[in-house]
Design an enzyme around this catalytic site. Sequence first.
Site, short mmCIF file in Angstrom:
data_model
loop_
_atom_site.label_atom_id
_atom_site.label_comp_id
_atom_site.label_asym_id
_atom_site.label_seq_id
_atom_site.Cartn_x
_atom_site.Cartn_y
_atom_site.Cartn_z
N CYS A 235 11.11 -3.76 6.96
CA CYS A 235 9.74 -4.27 7.10
C CYS A 235 9.63 -5.71 6.60
O CYS A 235 9.98 -6.01 5.46
CB CYS A 235 8.78 -3.37 6.33
SG CYS A 235 7.10 -4.00 6.26
N ASN B 275 10.98 -3.63 15.56
CA ASN B 275 10.71 -5.03 15.92
C ASN B 275 11.48 -5.94 14.98
O ASN B 275 11.24 -5.93 13.78
CB ASN B 275 9.21 -5.32 15.81
CG ASN B 275 8.44 -4.60 16.88
OD1 ASN B 275 8.76 -4.70 18.07
ND2 ASN B 275 7.43 -3.83 16.49
N CYS C 166 -6.12 -3.48 13.80
CA CYS C 166 -5.10 -3.16 12.80
C CYS C 166 -5.30 -4.11 11.63
O CYS C 166 -5.20 -5.33 11.79
CB CYS C 166 -3.72 -3.35 13.43
SG CYS C 166 -2.37 -3.07 12.28
N GLU D 58 -2.68 -10.88 8.06
CA GLU D 58 -2.95 -10.81 9.49
C GLU D 58 -3.73 -9.58 9.90
O GLU D 58 -3.62 -8.52 9.29
CB GLU D 58 -1.62 -10.88 10.25
CG GLU D 58 -0.97 -12.24 10.01
CD GLU D 58 0.35 -12.42 10.70
OE1 GLU D 58 0.77 -13.56 10.83
OE2 GLU D 58 0.96 -11.42 11.11
N CYS E 282 3.82 -6.56 -0.06
CA CYS E 282 3.88 -5.12 -0.38
C CYS E 282 5.03 -4.92 -1.36
O CYS E 282 6.11 -5.51 -1.19
CB CYS E 282 4.12 -4.29 0.89
SG CYS E 282 4.18 -2.51 0.55
N CYS F 294 10.34 -1.53 1.93
CA CYS F 294 11.08 -0.76 2.94
C CYS F 294 12.10 -1.70 3.62
O CYS F 294 11.81 -2.87 3.87
CB CYS F 294 10.14 -0.15 3.96
SG CYS F 294 9.00 1.02 3.17
N GLY G 62 0.84 -4.38 3.91
CA GLY G 62 0.55 -3.70 2.65
C GLY G 62 0.47 -2.20 2.76
O GLY G 62 0.43 -1.63 3.85
N GLU G 63 0.46 -1.57 1.59
CA GLU G 63 0.37 -0.11 1.52
C GLU G 63 -1.05 0.23 1.06
O GLU G 63 -1.42 0.02 -0.10
CB GLU G 63 1.43 0.39 0.51
CG GLU G 63 1.26 1.81 0.04
CD GLU G 63 1.20 2.85 1.17
OE1 GLU G 63 2.05 2.82 2.07
OE2 GLU G 63 0.28 3.69 1.12
N SER H 167 4.54 7.32 7.38
CA SER H 167 5.72 6.61 7.85
C SER H 167 6.96 7.38 7.44
O SER H 167 7.36 7.32 6.28
CB SER H 167 5.74 5.20 7.26
OG SER H 167 4.67 4.47 7.77
N LEU H 168 7.55 8.08 8.36
CA LEU H 168 8.65 8.99 8.03
C LEU H 168 10.01 8.29 8.15
O LEU H 168 10.74 8.17 7.17
CB LEU H 168 8.55 10.20 8.96
CG LEU H 168 9.18 11.50 8.49
CD1 LEU H 168 8.75 11.88 7.09
CD2 LEU H 168 8.80 12.62 9.47
N HIS H 169 10.37 7.90 9.32
CA HIS H 169 11.55 7.06 9.59
C HIS H 169 12.92 7.68 9.35
O HIS H 169 13.93 7.06 9.67
CB HIS H 169 11.48 5.73 8.83
CG HIS H 169 10.20 5.01 8.97
ND1 HIS H 169 9.62 4.76 10.20
CD2 HIS H 169 9.33 4.49 8.05
CE1 HIS H 169 8.49 4.11 10.02
NE2 HIS H 169 8.28 3.95 8.73
N CYS I 276 4.25 -4.45 15.38
CA CYS I 276 4.41 -3.74 14.10
C CYS I 276 5.57 -4.31 13.32
O CYS I 276 6.65 -4.49 13.85
CB CYS I 276 4.76 -2.28 14.32
SG CYS I 276 3.62 -1.42 15.35
N SER J 162 -2.44 4.53 7.15
CA SER J 162 -1.00 4.76 7.28
C SER J 162 -0.36 4.58 5.91
O SER J 162 -0.58 3.58 5.23
CB SER J 162 -0.40 3.75 8.26
OG SER J 162 1.02 3.86 8.28
N1 SAH Z 1 2.40 0.46 4.37
C1 SAH Z 1 1.97 1.36 5.37
C2 SAH Z 1 1.24 0.71 6.52
C3 SAH Z 1 1.76 -0.59 7.08
S1 SAH Z 1 3.19 -0.60 8.08
C4 SAH Z 1 3.11 2.19 5.87
O1 SAH Z 1 4.25 1.88 5.56
O2 SAH Z 1 2.85 3.19 6.53
C5 SAH Z 1 2.72 0.12 9.66
C6 SAH Z 1 3.91 0.80 10.35
O3 SAH Z 1 4.85 -0.16 10.87
C7 SAH Z 1 4.70 1.68 9.38
O4 SAH Z 1 5.03 2.90 9.96
C8 SAH Z 1 5.92 0.85 9.15
O5 SAH Z 1 6.98 1.62 8.69
C9 SAH Z 1 6.16 0.24 10.51
N2 SAH Z 1 7.07 -0.91 10.49
C10 SAH Z 1 7.33 -1.73 9.46
N3 SAH Z 1 8.24 -2.65 9.82
C11 SAH Z 1 8.54 -2.41 11.12
C12 SAH Z 1 9.41 -3.06 12.06
N4 SAH Z 1 10.11 -4.14 11.74
N5 SAH Z 1 9.45 -2.55 13.30
C13 SAH Z 1 8.71 -1.48 13.65
N6 SAH Z 1 7.89 -0.85 12.81
C14 SAH Z 1 7.80 -1.31 11.54
FE1 SF4 Z 2 5.06 -1.73 2.51
FE2 SF4 Z 2 4.59 -0.19 4.68
FE3 SF4 Z 2 6.18 -2.36 4.86
FE4 SF4 Z 2 7.00 -0.19 3.52
S1 SF4 Z 2 6.57 -0.33 5.74
S2 SF4 Z 2 7.19 -2.33 2.82
S3 SF4 Z 2 5.10 0.50 2.60
S4 SF4 Z 2 4.00 -2.35 4.40
#
Ligand code: SAH
Ligand code: SF4
Length: 363
Positions: A117, A294, A103, A90, A110, A114, A163-164, A217-219, A337, A195
Amino acid sequence: MQNLLDLDAAALTAWFAEQGEKPFRAKQVLRWMHRSGVADFDAMTDIAKSLREKLRTRAVVLPPTVVSDKLSDDGTRKFLIDVGNGNAVETVFIPEDDRGTLCISTQAGCALDCAFCSTGKQGFNRNLTVAEIIGQLWQANQALGAVHGDERVISNVVMMGMGEPLANFDNTVAALRLMLDDHAYGLSRRRVTVSTSGLVPVMDRLRDECPVALAVSLHAPNDALRDQLVPINQKYPLKLLMAACQRYLEKAPRDFITFEYTMMDGINDSEAQARELLALVRHVPCKFNLIPFNPFPGSPFRRSSAERVRRFGEILIQAGIVTTTRKTRGDDIDAACGQLAGQVQDKTRRTAGRVIPLQEIRT
Ligand code: SAH
Ligand code: SF4
């Protein structure tokens, strides 16, 4: 047959040389393809007919196919892009007053898994090719009617789709170079953002080979929690990640790192955690982007309340860190996201666990 969309300027020039053609031909074709959005050699009118003939027998300009195009009530537009073998990724266009952001995705699925995600939960399918990555910009420009002259509907690109990007480094960098190239998309380095979840050695490579704006992406504010939410942290823990951010800033086009922080209720959104975060990032010039989680089918997390997000952000702001909360855009079309590629048109058949099979989209 060579797909010319797979080549950045240097590779295209080398390819033209192999065909016994001069470098300026590569430049001309680059402009036709990327600035004018032309895929048909016959429409490249300033190129000699004999060369056009030759190109036709040896090359194609083949962008990936758009299989669906949905418009959200808020103007967000989501494209579903066929990447072969029955799979799709997408691309999301987000219009704002002062800019238009695309985006884009870099992998089908991926591998980094995580916890929160949807893309991660579907596992890894494959890396996208250069043509598939840059093709998302190509197709979005076509769809938005921005392929002629200097019209620029897309002013910013963020690699925050599926994806990463740093796990598909070579293709990502070739696509980045096309975005930055004046003969192609001519975007400023500051307006193109990669990212990453924190692939530390590859962050150094990006800094050295193609520095653009960086989002990390810290979290989580500590290793114990981040190990669970972002498993790559077990390999590259926060100390290494913070040091890599500092090194990146030595050559970055912007003087801050953007930290993305997905807010999950009761997991990482307490005031104590906000303060712990301040200590963690104290040596890294940064901004924070808080992303209310989300949800997607099967996910165990809940979105933090607006009040908790506000209080968390307040602590960062009081410490002098510019902090924004990402507005949820396009969630009526499942384009927010972390929701990417989980859902198909029929919401009752949501399938977050994998790359979408095309037949499901078409039915
Ligand atoms: N793989 C890369 C880029 C894609 S994800 C990365 O992880 O940075 C883009 C952003 O959306 C990242 O910060 C990711 O952690 C965040 N993200 C993933 N799943 C999400 C969700 N369910 N709700 C909100 N943000 C999310
Ligand atoms: Fe991959 Fe980014 Fe999703 Fe983590 S947040 S699984 S690195 S796409």
